[in-house]
Design a protein around this motif. Structure first.
Motif, PDB file in Angstrom:
ATOM      1  N   GLU A  34      34.917  46.060  33.262  1.00 31.88           N
ATOM      2  CA  GLU A  34      34.633  47.213  32.406  1.00 31.88           C
ATOM      3  C   GLU A  34      35.913  47.735  31.743  1.00 31.88           C
ATOM      4  O   GLU A  34      35.926  48.088  30.559  1.00 31.88           O
ATOM      5  CB  GLU A  34      33.962  48.313  33.238  1.00 31.88           C
ATOM      6  CG  GLU A  34      33.527  49.519  32.408  1.00 31.88           C
ATOM      7  CD  GLU A  34      32.795  50.543  33.242  1.00 31.88           C
ATOM      8  OE1 GLU A  34      32.489  51.625  32.718  1.00 31.88           O
ATOM      9  OE2 GLU A  34      32.532  50.245  34.443  1.00 31.88           O
ATOM     10  N   ARG A  35      37.022  47.728  32.496  1.00 31.53           N
ATOM     11  CA  ARG A  35      38.292  48.181  31.930  1.00 31.53           C
ATOM     12  C   ARG A  35      38.741  47.267  30.800  1.00 31.53           C
ATOM     13  O   ARG A  35      39.224  47.709  29.749  1.00 31.53           O
ATOM     14  CB  ARG A  35      39.360  48.223  33.022  1.00 31.53           C
ATOM     15  CG  ARG A  35      39.092  49.238  34.120  1.00 31.53           C
ATOM     16  CD  ARG A  35      40.049  49.035  35.285  1.00 31.53           C
ATOM     17  NE  ARG A  35      39.663  49.803  36.458  1.00 31.53           N
ATOM     18  CZ  ARG A  35      40.176  49.581  37.671  1.00 31.53           C
ATOM     19  NH1 ARG A  35      41.085  48.621  37.845  1.00 31.53           N
ATOM     20  NH2 ARG A  35      39.779  50.312  38.696  1.00 31.53           N
ATOM     21  N   GLU A  54      32.478  44.816  43.527  1.00 25.85           N
ATOM     22  CA  GLU A  54      32.632  46.091  42.839  1.00 25.85           C
ATOM     23  C   GLU A  54      33.974  46.160  42.112  1.00 25.85           C
ATOM     24  O   GLU A  54      34.082  46.677  40.994  1.00 25.85           O
ATOM     25  CB  GLU A  54      32.515  47.232  43.862  1.00 25.85           C
ATOM     26  CG  GLU A  54      32.581  48.620  43.268  1.00 25.85           C
ATOM     27  CD  GLU A  54      31.397  48.911  42.368  1.00 25.85           C
ATOM     28  OE1 GLU A  54      31.509  49.757  41.469  1.00 25.85           O
ATOM     29  OE2 GLU A  54      30.320  48.268  42.574  1.00 25.85           O
ATOM     30  N   ARG A  55      35.024  45.601  42.787  1.00 26.86           N
ATOM     31  CA  ARG A  55      36.344  45.610  42.157  1.00 26.86           C
ATOM     32  C   ARG A  55      36.344  44.763  40.878  1.00 26.86           C
ATOM     33  O   ARG A  55      36.884  45.170  39.847  1.00 26.86           O
ATOM     34  CB  ARG A  55      37.382  45.056  43.146  1.00 26.86           C
ATOM     35  CG  ARG A  55      38.774  44.888  42.555  1.00 26.86           C
ATOM     36  CD  ARG A  55      39.766  44.464  43.636  1.00 26.86           C
ATOM     37  NE  ARG A  55      39.336  43.270  44.322  1.00 26.86           N
ATOM     38  CZ  ARG A  55      39.562  42.025  43.864  1.00 26.86           C
ATOM     39  NH1 ARG A  55      40.199  41.880  42.720  1.00 26.86           N
ATOM     40  NH2 ARG A  55      39.157  40.980  44.556  1.00 26.86           N
ATOM     41  N   GLN A  87      34.610  46.604  38.062  1.00 30.82           N
ATOM     42  CA  GLN A  87      35.421  47.663  37.466  1.00 30.82           C
ATOM     43  C   GLN A  87      36.497  47.074  36.542  1.00 30.82           C
ATOM     44  O   GLN A  87      36.760  47.605  35.451  1.00 30.82           O
ATOM     45  CB  GLN A  87      36.082  48.483  38.574  1.00 30.82           C
ATOM     46  CG  GLN A  87      35.104  49.298  39.395  1.00 30.82           C
ATOM     47  CD  GLN A  87      35.788  50.042  40.524  1.00 30.82           C
ATOM     48  OE1 GLN A  87      36.999  49.996  40.652  1.00 30.82           O
ATOM     49  NE2 GLN A  87      34.979  50.759  41.343  1.00 30.82           N
TER      50      GLN A  87
END
Length: 646
Positions: A37-38, A30-31, A34
Motif C-alpha cells: 500500500e505504501r 500484514e506487513r 502494508q
C-alpha cells in the motif's frame, strides 16, 4: 482512586499497544500488505516505481543490488547497514515496485516512507518467551562421576550444564544445535556417561588432544555398535538388498596391521564418491594427506588387504587426479596442479624419435606434454607421475636394437630366340646402290644398273627383249634366319631394417606419338595439331619385406613383377609387352640361399607386307610379299640370400 484508575488505564493502553505491535510484526502477510500500500501511494509522485527494470544478480550484496535499482529508476532509497545478504535473482520486464515488494517478502525486510525517501530495514522479529527448563545433571568432582535424567532436552543446553557443573569442556557443533536428547544415567564415570549419552541418541563422541569432548553426528552409512571390548564404537556398513546387492553410496572400510607393522586396508564400496573413500581410508590407515582440489566422481570396488599407496594408485588410475608422497604426506589433487606434476628425461639408445612418438598410445599422451630434442635423440615427459612412469617404462621396453638385413639378389635372365625373314621387295629410290650380304644369309639389294645389265644379257640373243627399268628402280631379296642365346646376369644388394620393405626396379622405356587435330571455328578456320609422346615402361621389379624371428630365421614376403617388350611395332603404335607376376612368402635361416625359378615366358610374333591378293596366293606370295617371324623363349631365375646384421 482516580490516580489508580488512570494508571490502570494507561497500563492497559500500553499492553494493548505492545500486543498490537507484536502481532502486527509477527504477521508477515500484514506487513507485506502494508508495504504494498505504501509503494502504491508513493508511485503516484515517484514514476520510477512504475518503470520496468532488467537486473541480473548472481551472488551480489544486497546493498549493491538496491543501489543499482535506485540508480536505474531514479529512486531515493536509504539502506540500513544491517541489511546484508546475497542476491541470486534475475528480473526482466518487471516494475521497480514489484521488485522491492518481492525482496521485502523474500528477505524479511520492511520499507517505510519519509516523503519520497524509502527507508529499507530488517523487519523486527518477535519471539515468544519460553520458560527455561531446568536440566537435571549431577556431578561428583571427587570421584569424577556424572549422572543425569534427560527427557527431550536440548543437546546444547545439556552440554552447557555438564560443562558448568564439571568444569570440563563439552562442545556441540552448530549442526547439532537443534538436536533433542533423552537418556538416564544414575551414576557413572564421566567419560563413560558421555559415551552412553551419545550412543543412546545416535551420536559420536570424540575427545581431542587438548581434553575437549565433542559430540558429532553420524556420517552417511555409519552406525553404532558394541565392539569386542564391550565398548561403543562406530563402523561403516552397507545396507544389504533382498537380491544380495548393496545400496549405492554405502561402503565398508577396515584396516589391520601385517607382520611388518604396515597397515592394510579392506574396502567394499558401491557407487561411492572417490573423495569419501580417500578421507575414510586415510583415517583408517592413520596417514597424513592433503587434498589440493575438489575430487569428483564415484567408484565401485572391493579390495582386501591392500596397502594405502596401492589403494590410491588403483583408485585414481584413469581419472584426472593423482597423488604424490612428499615429506611424510600424501598430496592428492588434479594432475595438472603444481607440486603434483613429474618430469623425466628419456634418452633413446636404438630407436628414433619419429618411430617412438608414433608407437605411444594416444590415450597415454592425454595430460602429458612430450618435448623432442632431436640433436640428442631425447624425449622430455611432463605430467602426472603415474602416466610419466607408465610411458617411460613402455619406451624402455621397445627401445631395443632393430636388426638390419642385407639382401643379395642375383638375377639370371636366359633368352633363346629365332627370327626368320624372307621376301622380295621392289621400289623406287634415288640413292640405292647394288650390294648386301649373301652368306651366312641372303640380304641383297639390286640397283637399276644391275637389273638393266641382267635384262640386256637375257635379250642378247634377240629372242627375249624385256626392256629396261627406270634409273631409280631397285629390288631387295631377303632370306635370313637369326638365332640368339643370351644370358644376362646382375647381382644387386639391398639393405633394409627389420619389418621394412626393400625395392629393386630395372627396366627400360619406350615412347610412341599420338596426334590430336583440333579445328578452331572462325572466319578463317584454323587447324591446330598437337603431338604428344606417351611413355611405356617394361621393368623387372622385386619387392622384399624381411621379418627376423627370435631364432634368427628370416621370413621374406617377396613380390616379383616382370614385363618386357615384344618385337618392334610400327611407327607411332604402342609397343606390345609381356608381363609376369608372382607373390610368395618363404622362411629361411640366416645366410641361406633361396632360388626362385620357373619364371618362363614365350614370345612369338609374325609380321608381313605385300601386294593385296597376290601376297596370299600360294607360291606367288613369295614373290609379291616379305615376311618376318620371331620366336623367343625367356627364362628368369632369382637367387635371394638374406644376411642379418645387428
Amino acid at each position: 482512586m482516580k490516580i489508580y484508575i488512570r494508571s490502570s488505564f494507561l497500563l492497559l493502553l500500553l499492553i494493548f499497544g505492545l500486543m498490537s505491535f507484536v502481532f502486527g510484526q509477527a504477521n508477515p502477510a500484514e506487513r507485506i500488505k502494508q508495504i504494498d500500500e505504501r509503494l502504491r501511494n508513493l508511485a503516484v509522485t515517484v514514476p520510477g516505481l512504475g518503470q520496468k527494470v532488467e537486473l541480473t544478480m548472481s551472488g551480489a550484496n544486497a546493498q549493491e543490488f538496491l543501489r543499482a535499482l535506485a540508480q536505474s529508476n531514479n529512486l531515493n532509497i536509504n539502506i540500513d547497514p544491517l541489511v546484508n545478504f546475497k542476491v541470486y535473482n534475475n528480473f526482466r520486464n518487471e516494475t521497480a515496485a514489484n521488485v522491492l515488494l518481492f525482496v521485502a517478502k523474500e528477505y524479511n525486510l520492511d520499507i517505510n516512507m519519509i516523503g519520497s525517501i524509502m527507508s529499507i530495514t530488517k523487519a523486527i522479529e518477535t519471539k515468544a518467551i519460553i520458560a527455561v527448563k531446568e536440566i537435571n545433571v549431577k556431578y561428583n568432582a571427587d570421584r569424577n562421576r556424572l549422572g543425569f535424567e534427560l527427557t527431550n532436552d536440548s543437546l546444547s543446553a545439556v552440554a552447557r550444564k555438564i560443562s558448568m557443573v564439571s568444569g570440563k569442556n563439552v562442545v556441540v557443533p552448530v549442526s547439532l544445535m537443534g538436536k533433542r536428547v533423552t537418556s538416564f544415567i544414575a551414576d557413572a564415570n564421566f567419560e563413560t556417561a558421555l559415551e552412553k549419552l551419545a550412543y543412546a541418541n545416535e551420536l559420536k563422541l570424540n575427545k581431542t588432544n587438548d581434553g575437549i569432548y565433542i559430540f558429532q553426528p553420524l556420517a552417511e552409512g555409519e552406525e553404532l555398535y558394541i565392539n569386542n571390548d564391550n565398548s561403543t564404537a562406530v563402523k561403516k556398513n552397507n545396507k544389504i538388498l533382498p537380491n544380495g546387492g548393496t545400496v549405492a553410496g554405502n561402503y565398508n572400510i577396515a584396516a589391520k596391521k601385517d607382520n611388518t607393522g604396515n597397515k592394510l586396508i579392506s574396502i567394499n564400496a558401491v557407487n561411492t564418491p572417490i573423495l569419501d573413500l580417500i578421507k575414510s581410508s586415510s583415517v583408517e590407515a592413520n596417514v597424513n594427506y592433503f587434498i589440493y582440489s575438489d575430487i569428483k566422481g564415484s567408484i565401485t570396488t572391493r579390495l582386501n588387504d591392500i596397502s594405502y599407496e596401492n589403494f590410491l594408485s588403483a583408485l585414481l588410475q584413469g581419472t584426472e587426479y593423482t597423488y604424490k608422497y612428499e615429506a611424510g604426506t600424501y598430496l592428492i589433487g588434479d594432475r595438472k596442479l603444481e607440486g603434483l606434476r613429474s618430469h623425466r628425461i628419456v634418452k633413446l639408445q636404438y630407436r628414433s624419435l619419429d618411430t617412438i612418438q608414433m608407437m605411444i598410445p594416444v590415450e597415454w599422451k592425454k595430460g602429458v606434454e612430450i618435448k623432442e630434442f632431436r640433436e640428442q635423440n631425447t624425449l622430455l615427459l611432463s605430467g602426472a607421475a603415474p602416466q610419466v612412469n607408465e610411458i617411460s617404462n613402455y619406451i624402455a621396453q621397445i627401445d631395443k636394437v632393430v636388426p638390419m638385413i642385407l639382401i643379395e639378389v642375383t638375377l639370371v635372365d636366359i633368352r633363346k630366340g629365332k627370327v626368320v625373314k624372307t621376301g622380295i621387295s621392289a621400289g623406287m629410290s634415288d640413292s640405292v646402290k647394288t650390294g648386301g650380304s649373301i652368306l651366312p644369309g641372303l640380304d641383297y639389294t639390286f640397283g637399276a644398273n644391275s637389273i638393266n645389265d641382267f635384262l640386256s644379257r637375257l635379250g642378247s640373243n634377240n629372242s627375249i627383249n624385256l626392256g629396261k627399268v627406270a634409273p631409280n628402280f631397285y629390288v631387295k631379296l631377303s632370306a635370313l634366319e637369326n638365332n640368339n642365346n643370351v644370358e644376362i646376369r646382375s647381382v644387386p644388394k639391398l639393405s633394409t631394417l627389420n619389418g621394412h620393405t626393400a625395392n629393386l626396379s630395372i627396366g627400360s622405356s619406350r615412347f610412341y606419338s599420338t596426334q590430336t587435330q583440333n579445328v578452331i571455328p572462325s572466319l578463317n578456320a584454323q587447324t591446330v595439331i598437337t603431338q604428344q609422346f606417351t611413355e611405356v615402361n617394361a621393368n623387372l621389379e622385386i619387392e622384399i619385406r624381411p621379418i627376423v624371428s627370435g631364432d634368427d630365421q628370416v621370413t621374406l614376403n617377396i613380390k616379383v613383377n616382370i614385363s618386357d617388350f615384344i618385337g618392334n611395332p610400327p611407327l607411332n603404335v604402342p609397343p606390345p609387352k609381356s608381363t609376369s607376376k608372382f607373390q610368395s612368402i618363404i622362411r629361411a635361416r640366416n645366410e641361406d640361399m633361396i632360388v626362385l625359378g620357373g619364371l618362363e615366358r614365350t614370345e612369338s610374333s609374325e609380321a608381313g607386307s605385300g601386294i593385296p591378293l597376290l601376297s596370299r596366293i600360294p607360291i606367288l606370295k613369295w614373290l609379291f610379299s616379305s615376311r618376318e617371324k620371331a620366336n623367343n623363349k625367356v627364362v628368369t631365375l632369382v637367387f635371394i640370400k638374406p644376411i642379418v646384421m645387428y
